[in-house]
Scaffold this motif. Structure first.
Motif, PDB file in Angstrom:
ATOM      1  N   SER A  72       0.812  -1.220   0.000  1.00 49.85           N
ATOM      2  CA  SER A  72       0.000   0.000   0.000  1.00 49.85           C
ATOM      3  C   SER A  72       0.845   1.270   0.000  1.00 49.85           C
ATOM      4  O   SER A  72       0.296   2.371  -0.101  1.00 49.85           O
ATOM      5  CB  SER A  72      -0.922   0.020   1.231  1.00 49.85           C
ATOM      6  OG  SER A  72      -1.776  -1.086   1.244  1.00 49.85           O
ATOM      7  N   ALA A  75       0.472   3.681  -3.074  1.00 49.52           N
ATOM      8  CA  ALA A  75      -0.830   4.361  -3.113  1.00 49.52           C
ATOM      9  C   ALA A  75      -0.922   5.449  -2.046  1.00 49.52           C
ATOM     10  O   ALA A  75      -1.427   6.541  -2.311  1.00 49.52           O
ATOM     11  CB  ALA A  75      -1.949   3.339  -2.916  1.00 49.52           C
ATOM     12  N   TYR A  76      -0.426   5.158  -0.858  1.00 44.38           N
ATOM     13  CA  TYR A  76      -0.458   6.163   0.204  1.00 44.38           C
ATOM     14  C   TYR A  76       0.424   7.367  -0.140  1.00 44.38           C
ATOM     15  O   TYR A  76       0.083   8.512   0.168  1.00 44.38           O
ATOM     16  CB  TYR A  76       0.001   5.554   1.525  1.00 44.38           C
ATOM     17  CG  TYR A  76      -0.993   4.612   2.159  1.00 44.38           C
ATOM     18  CD1 TYR A  76      -2.360   4.740   1.942  1.00 44.38           C
ATOM     19  CD2 TYR A  76      -0.568   3.569   2.975  1.00 44.38           C
ATOM     20  CE1 TYR A  76      -3.276   3.881   2.512  1.00 44.38           C
ATOM     21  CE2 TYR A  76      -1.478   2.689   3.561  1.00 44.38           C
ATOM     22  CZ  TYR A  76      -2.829   2.860   3.319  1.00 44.38           C
ATOM     23  OH  TYR A  76      -3.724   1.999   3.896  1.00 44.38           O
ATOM     24  N   SER A  79      -1.443   9.528  -2.514  1.00 40.79           N
ATOM     25  CA  SER A  79      -2.497  10.256  -1.804  1.00 40.79           C
ATOM     26  C   SER A  79      -1.922  11.447  -1.033  1.00 40.79           C
ATOM     27  O   SER A  79      -2.501  12.543  -1.057  1.00 40.79           O
ATOM     28  CB  SER A  79      -3.220   9.313  -0.835  1.00 40.79           C
ATOM     29  OG  SER A  79      -3.877   8.287  -1.536  1.00 40.79           O
ATOM     30  N   VAL A  82      -1.177  14.302  -3.369  1.00 43.22           N
ATOM     31  CA  VAL A  82      -2.387  15.008  -3.792  1.00 43.22           C
ATOM     32  C   VAL A  82      -2.840  15.972  -2.710  1.00 43.22           C
ATOM     33  O   VAL A  82      -3.208  17.129  -2.984  1.00 43.22           O
ATOM     34  CB  VAL A  82      -3.503  14.001  -4.136  1.00 43.22           C
ATOM     35  CG1 VAL A  82      -4.833  14.722  -4.346  1.00 43.22           C
ATOM     36  CG2 VAL A  82      -3.133  13.213  -5.387  1.00 43.22           C
ATOM     37  N   ILE A  83      -2.808  15.529  -1.457  1.00 46.76           N
ATOM     38  CA  ILE A  83      -3.191  16.403  -0.339  1.00 46.76           C
ATOM     39  C   ILE A  83      -2.278  17.617  -0.281  1.00 46.76           C
ATOM     40  O   ILE A  83      -2.735  18.760  -0.122  1.00 46.76           O
ATOM     41  CB  ILE A  83      -3.146  15.619   0.984  1.00 46.76           C
ATOM     42  CG1 ILE A  83      -4.239  14.553   0.999  1.00 46.76           C
ATOM     43  CG2 ILE A  83      -3.312  16.560   2.177  1.00 46.76           C
ATOM     44  CD1 ILE A  83      -4.140  13.584   2.152  1.00 46.76           C
ATOM     45  N   TRP A 399     -11.478  10.527  -6.336  1.00 42.12           N
ATOM     46  CA  TRP A 399     -11.446   9.389  -5.410  1.00 42.12           C
ATOM     47  C   TRP A 399     -12.784   8.649  -5.380  1.00 42.12           C
ATOM     48  O   TRP A 399     -12.846   7.491  -4.994  1.00 42.12           O
ATOM     49  CB  TRP A 399     -11.102   9.868  -3.999  1.00 42.12           C
ATOM     50  CG  TRP A 399     -12.029  10.929  -3.470  1.00 42.12           C
ATOM     51  CD1 TRP A 399     -11.891  12.279  -3.638  1.00 42.12           C
ATOM     52  CD2 TRP A 399     -13.223  10.735  -2.695  1.00 42.12           C
ATOM     53  NE1 TRP A 399     -12.930  12.936  -3.034  1.00 42.12           N
ATOM     54  CE2 TRP A 399     -13.758  12.018  -2.434  1.00 42.12           C
ATOM     55  CE3 TRP A 399     -13.889   9.616  -2.208  1.00 42.12           C
ATOM     56  CZ2 TRP A 399     -14.926  12.200  -1.721  1.00 42.12           C
ATOM     57  CZ3 TRP A 399     -15.056   9.796  -1.481  1.00 42.12           C
ATOM     58  CH2 TRP A 399     -15.552  11.084  -1.243  1.00 42.12           C
TER      59      TRP A 399
END
Length: 453
Positions: A72, A75-76, A79, A82-83, A399
């Motif tokens: 994971s 993917a994290y 993310s 993006v934040i 998302w």
């Protein structure tokens, strides 16, 4: 002033505008290799393997002491990038509009991203944390730079030119992505012939994308020019402090343009569907259709190549039917593509290539025309601010589609049901876009209305 003088000034203005447009195209040429070779093809599997090599006996890595399953980690990291981008983009956009100096911000974001991507050459062994940090820096920088790049469109192209200019920009990007991906795939598949390991081949592919990004960014930086801010300020001193206040003002200002917000909502919905199809097509191909990795990579390349012609072709269609109608037509095409995907037979790569061809033909055009149509809805002098909201819709809000895809698979156990569930985004996006009176929206934003829109 004589007629000859007026004609000379107009000719000089047109020549200057074309020079800027040609430079603008080259930023898409520069940065698209990151999205194609790095983010879509090579980095995810490679960083996951690096994380697995650093994992404990239970398959976990521990960045900052937080237990994260190695599978994971990529993917994290995406993310988190993006934040970070969602936080930064409105501030940079407001500061760029206020000072009228977009180029320094564009250069900073582009070269930070390019340097982080080139630094991925040192991603080996168990350096998963280095890989995560470089990915966060590169991906956030890419989002900020694209926001600034997009905000140039209403300044360098007249209203009647924007569909064509935006389409050419996307075509340049897809052409570069295809060219570099072919070179990377040759190196990757024949790495023994070149005397390098598979891991080294991947690291060279990653680093070369950063070098390409940095080298070709020089062209737009030489040709694009800054424009004075609406208040005539060109100093950067204190620009970020007013930018913080202007961020809140941007939100309030956008409420004064509800039709612009209406388009953004429609774009958010159908673009979420587009991004989910792109990100989940390989999962559908491997898990549901049983296709080999080599087949999936060729399909990615096919999408890139055909997206060049698709972007240019839909740009021509928009000159006849208008951008809004052409986008609506593309959403119908997306719906038909998903319906066809539901019925694809397993173990048949030829039909998967046909599906990939359909995606490529509508992908570039729907993205290019959405960008050009939005450029008409932006109040003059607020291009970077409003395009920060557009970019957040593009990158920061996608998302819901993966969530629906995942939930549908979890409830049904079928990727076919998962892929067909995405039709909802295109149907709803079509309905929302159809309700936006774009001519009135353009007038309300204070812009001239093109003859065909």
């Amino acid at each position: 002033m004589s007629t000859d003088t007026v004609r000379t000034d107009e000719a000089d203005e047109a020549a200057g505008r074309r020079r800027e447009q040609r430079g603008w195209y080259f930023y898409d040429w520069a940065c698209s290799v990151y999205s194609t070779s790095v983010l879509t093809v090579f980095l995810g599997p490679y960083l996951t393997e690096v994380a697995k090599s650093a994992a404990d006996a239970d398959g976990y890595v521990h960045p900052l002491g937080i237990p994260v399953r190695a599978g994971s980690f990529f993917a994290y990291s995406v993310s988190l990038s993006v934040i970070l981008a969602v936080v930064i983009m409105p501030l940079v956009g407001a500061a760029a509009d206020r000072t009228g100096r977009k180029k320094p911000f564009l250069a900073t974001a582009a070269y930070l991203g390019a340097a982080a991507t080139a630094g991925m050459f040192f991603l080996d062994g168990d350096r998963y944390l280095l890989g995560g940090l470089l990915l966060i820096a590169a991906n956030a920088s890419q989002s900020v730079a694209m926001m600034l790049y997009n905000s140039y469109l209403p300044q360098i192209a007249r209203p009647e030119e924007r569909d064509a200019v935006s389409s050419r920009g996307w075509a340049f990007g897809y052409a570069a992505g295809s060219l570099v991906l072919v070179a990377n795939l040759i190196l990757f598949t024949a790495h023994d012939t070149f005397g390098v390991s598979e891991g080294m081949a991947v690291r060279i592919c990653l680093a070369s994308a950063g070098l390409w990004w940095g080298a070709f960014t020089l062209i737009p930086l030489r040709r694009l020019r800054d424009r004075r801010g609406p208040a005539g300020e060109t100093e950067t001193k204190g620009a970020m402090a007013p930018g913080l206040r202007q961020l809140a003002a941007t939100v309030r200002d956008m409420r004064r343009h509800p039709l612009t917000l209406g388009f953004l909502l429609a774009y958010l919905v159908y673009n979420d569907g587009i991004q989910t199809v792109i990100s989940q097509a390989s999962v559908y191909g491997s898990e549901e259709l049983g296709l080999e990795q080599s087949t999936l990579i060729v399909a990615v390349l096919l999408v890139q190549i055909l997206a060049v012609g698709g972007a240019l072709g839909m740009g021509r269609l928009s000159r006849r039917y208008g951008a809004k109608r052409t986008i609506l037509g593309s959403l119908i095409a997306w719906t038909l593509i998903l319906a066809a995907g539901y019925f694809l037979p397993a173990g048949a790569p030829v039909w998967f290539f046909v599906l990939a061809s359909g995606i490529g033909l509508v992908l570039g055009g729907s993205q290019a025309l959405s960008r050009s149509l939005f450029s008409h809805l932006v109040p003059p002098g607020k291009e970077a601010e409003y395009f920060s909201a557009y970019e957040m819709s593009d990158r920061g809000m996608s998302w819901l589609g993966p969530l629906l895809f995942g939930l549908t698979y979890q409830l049904t156990g079928s990727y076919r049901y998962a892929i067909i569930s995405l039709v909802a985004f295109f149907i709803l996006g079509f309905a929302l876009l159809a309700r936006v009176p774009v001519r009135r929206a353009i007038r309300d934003a204070g812009n001239p209305v093109p003859e065909r829109i």
